[in-house]
Design a protein around this motif. Structure first.
Motif, short mmCIF file in Angstrom:
data_model
loop_
_atom_site.label_atom_id
_atom_site.label_comp_id
_atom_site.label_asym_id
_atom_site.label_seq_id
_atom_site.Cartn_x
_atom_site.Cartn_y
_atom_site.Cartn_z
N ARG A 66 45.43 47.32 39.22
CA ARG A 66 45.16 45.91 39.26
C ARG A 66 43.78 45.50 38.80
N LEU A 67 43.04 46.45 38.52
CA LEU A 67 41.55 46.49 38.29
C LEU A 67 41.33 45.26 37.05
N VAL A 68 40.58 44.73 36.97
CA VAL A 68 40.32 43.73 35.95
C VAL A 68 39.09 44.06 35.29
N THR A 69 38.95 44.27 33.92
CA THR A 69 37.71 44.68 33.45
C THR A 69 37.02 44.13 32.20
N THR A 70 37.82 43.11 31.83
CA THR A 70 37.47 42.25 30.52
C THR A 70 37.04 40.91 30.90
N GLU A 71 36.17 40.28 30.23
CA GLU A 71 35.86 38.80 30.43
C GLU A 71 37.10 38.01 30.43
N THR A 72 37.87 38.32 29.72
CA THR A 72 39.07 37.33 29.49
C THR A 72 40.03 37.39 30.84
N HIS A 73 40.13 38.80 31.20
CA HIS A 73 40.88 39.13 32.37
C HIS A 73 40.35 38.52 33.68
N ILE A 74 38.89 38.55 33.76
CA ILE A 74 38.22 38.17 35.03
C ILE A 74 38.21 36.71 34.94
N ARG A 75 38.20 36.02 33.84
CA ARG A 75 38.48 34.59 33.90
C ARG A 75 39.63 34.07 34.13
N ASP A 76 40.67 34.74 33.55
CA ASP A 76 42.18 34.38 33.82
C ASP A 76 42.45 34.80 35.35
N ALA A 77 41.92 35.72 35.93
CA ALA A 77 42.20 35.91 37.47
C ALA A 77 41.63 34.86 38.31
N ILE A 78 40.31 34.52 37.95
CA ILE A 78 39.70 33.35 38.75
C ILE A 78 40.47 32.10 38.48
N GLN A 79 41.15 31.81 37.37
CA GLN A 79 41.74 30.54 37.18
C GLN A 79 43.04 30.81 37.96
N THR A 80 43.66 31.72 38.04
CA THR A 80 45.08 32.03 38.33
C THR A 80 45.01 31.87 40.03
N PHE A 81 43.93 32.40 40.67
CA PHE A 81 43.89 32.02 42.07
C PHE A 81 43.54 30.58 42.52
N THR A 82 42.60 30.02 41.62
CA THR A 82 42.11 28.70 41.70
C THR A 82 43.43 27.76 41.54
N ASP A 83 44.30 28.13 40.82
CA ASP A 83 45.38 27.32 40.55
C ASP A 83 46.28 27.34 41.81
N LEU A 84 46.21 28.71 42.68
CA LEU A 84 46.97 28.70 43.74
C LEU A 84 46.17 28.08 44.98
N GLY A 85 45.17 27.51 44.72
CA GLY A 85 44.53 26.44 45.82
C GLY A 85 43.28 27.40 46.28
N ALA A 86 42.78 28.64 46.01
CA ALA A 86 41.80 29.25 46.39
C ALA A 86 40.43 28.52 46.48
N ASP A 87 39.65 28.42 47.35
CA ASP A 87 38.38 27.80 47.36
C ASP A 87 37.29 28.60 46.98
N GLU A 88 37.58 29.90 46.89
CA GLU A 88 36.53 30.93 46.46
C GLU A 88 37.26 32.26 46.21
N VAL A 89 36.76 33.04 45.04
CA VAL A 89 37.25 34.31 44.65
C VAL A 89 36.14 35.12 44.79
N ILE A 90 36.32 36.26 45.38
CA ILE A 90 35.39 37.31 45.43
C ILE A 90 35.74 38.48 44.52
N LEU A 91 34.70 38.53 43.61
CA LEU A 91 34.87 39.86 42.73
C LEU A 91 34.43 41.05 43.23
N TYR A 92 35.15 41.64 43.67
CA TYR A 92 34.96 43.15 44.45
C TYR A 92 34.57 44.25 43.38
#
Length: 269
Positions: free
Chosen positions: A226-252
């Motif tokens: 599940r490791l995200v490694t590209t700009e597109t996948h990172i942006r998509d991951a942030i947007q996906t969790f934002t759509d679920l209601g996340a106030d903050e996304v921690i890129l670990y």
């Protein structure tokens, strides 16, 4: 707009202040640090105190601290101290932990850790609201790593929010369950919803994968998938969790290579 923080790498303690200072100058909201006892990671409360002193803006957060593997009164005092000395920039993220060896070496019972955690939370709240044990504080913001109903109920009773490192579909379940328990407890205001996304640049992917497998053991390959490694996948991951209601996304980040910081900063700016 969803905030984006960084999870600090665990395998190069000498690089952490460099990471912190670069992140403090950028668009990131939080620096988070994981916890283990039987592992080569730095102790998070001490490390985050040093990071708070080396930064001026960014928040610092344990993600997550194994509270039942620690003595309660001292933990409450340490958390209050870090809350004060950071100027209120500290978030105490906690959970019960799952690995027996972290409890064996500290002398606490792994089997009764959930009941102990309930007692700890009540005690810490009492300490933070009293005058006997200082420094005086209302207590730091509390986030909980939780996914089972009992843990989510505990989080809704004692905490300010929940952290999920699970995939989006299960995170949605965690968030909605937590919101229900929040309302069941007649809590006011909105709970904080935080997501953790494991991240690495393509150039650091192999190192990150090794570190993930070292930390997670048998579960490591699943996390690596599940490791995200590209700009597109990172942006998509942030947007996906934002759509679920996340106030903050921690890129670990699991590689200590600091070139990831400006790259990630450009992605979220």
């Amino acid at each position: 707009m969803t905030k984006v923080g960084l999870g600090l790498p665990l395998d190069d303690i000498d690089a952490l202040l460099t990471w912190a200072q670069h992140a403090d100058a950028g668009p990131f909201s939080t620096l988070a640090l994981a916890d283990r006892i039987v592992y080569h990671n730095p102790e998070p409360l001490i490390t985050l105190a040093a990071i708070a002193g080396a930064t001026s803006r960014i928040r610092v957060q344990t993600e997550i601290l194994l509270a039942p593997a620690r003595e309660t009164v001292l933990l409450a005092k340490q958390a209050a101290t870090l809350d004060r000395i950071s100027g209120g920039r500290f978030t105490l993220g906690m959970g019960v932990g799952i690995r027996p060896d972290d409890f064996e070496v500290t002398g606490f019972d792994h089997a009764t850790r959930a009941a102990r955690f309930d007692e700890q939370l009540a005690t810490m709240r009492d300490i933070w609201s009293g005058d006997r044990i200082g420094p005086r504080t209302k207590g730091p913001e509390l986030l909980f790593g939780a996914f089972r109903p009992a843990a989510l109920r505990r989080a809704a009773r004692f905490g300010d929010g929940v952290i999920s490192a699970a995939p989006p579909d299960f995170t949605d379940h965690i968030y909605r369950s937590f919101e229900k328990f929040w309302n069941d407890n007649d809590r006011t205001g909105e709970p904080r919803l935080v997501a953790q996304v494991n991240t690495a640049l393509e150039s650091t992917k192999d190192e990150a994968a090794r570190n993930i497998c070292s930390y997670y053991g048998d579960y490591g390959p699943t996390v690596v998938e599940r490791l995200v490694t590209t700009e597109t996948h990172i942006r998509d991951a942030i947007q996906t969790f934002t759509d679920l209601g996340a106030d903050e996304v921690i890129l670990y980040c699991w590689s200590p290579n600091p070139t990831q910081i400006p790259y990630l900063a450009d992605i979220i700016s």
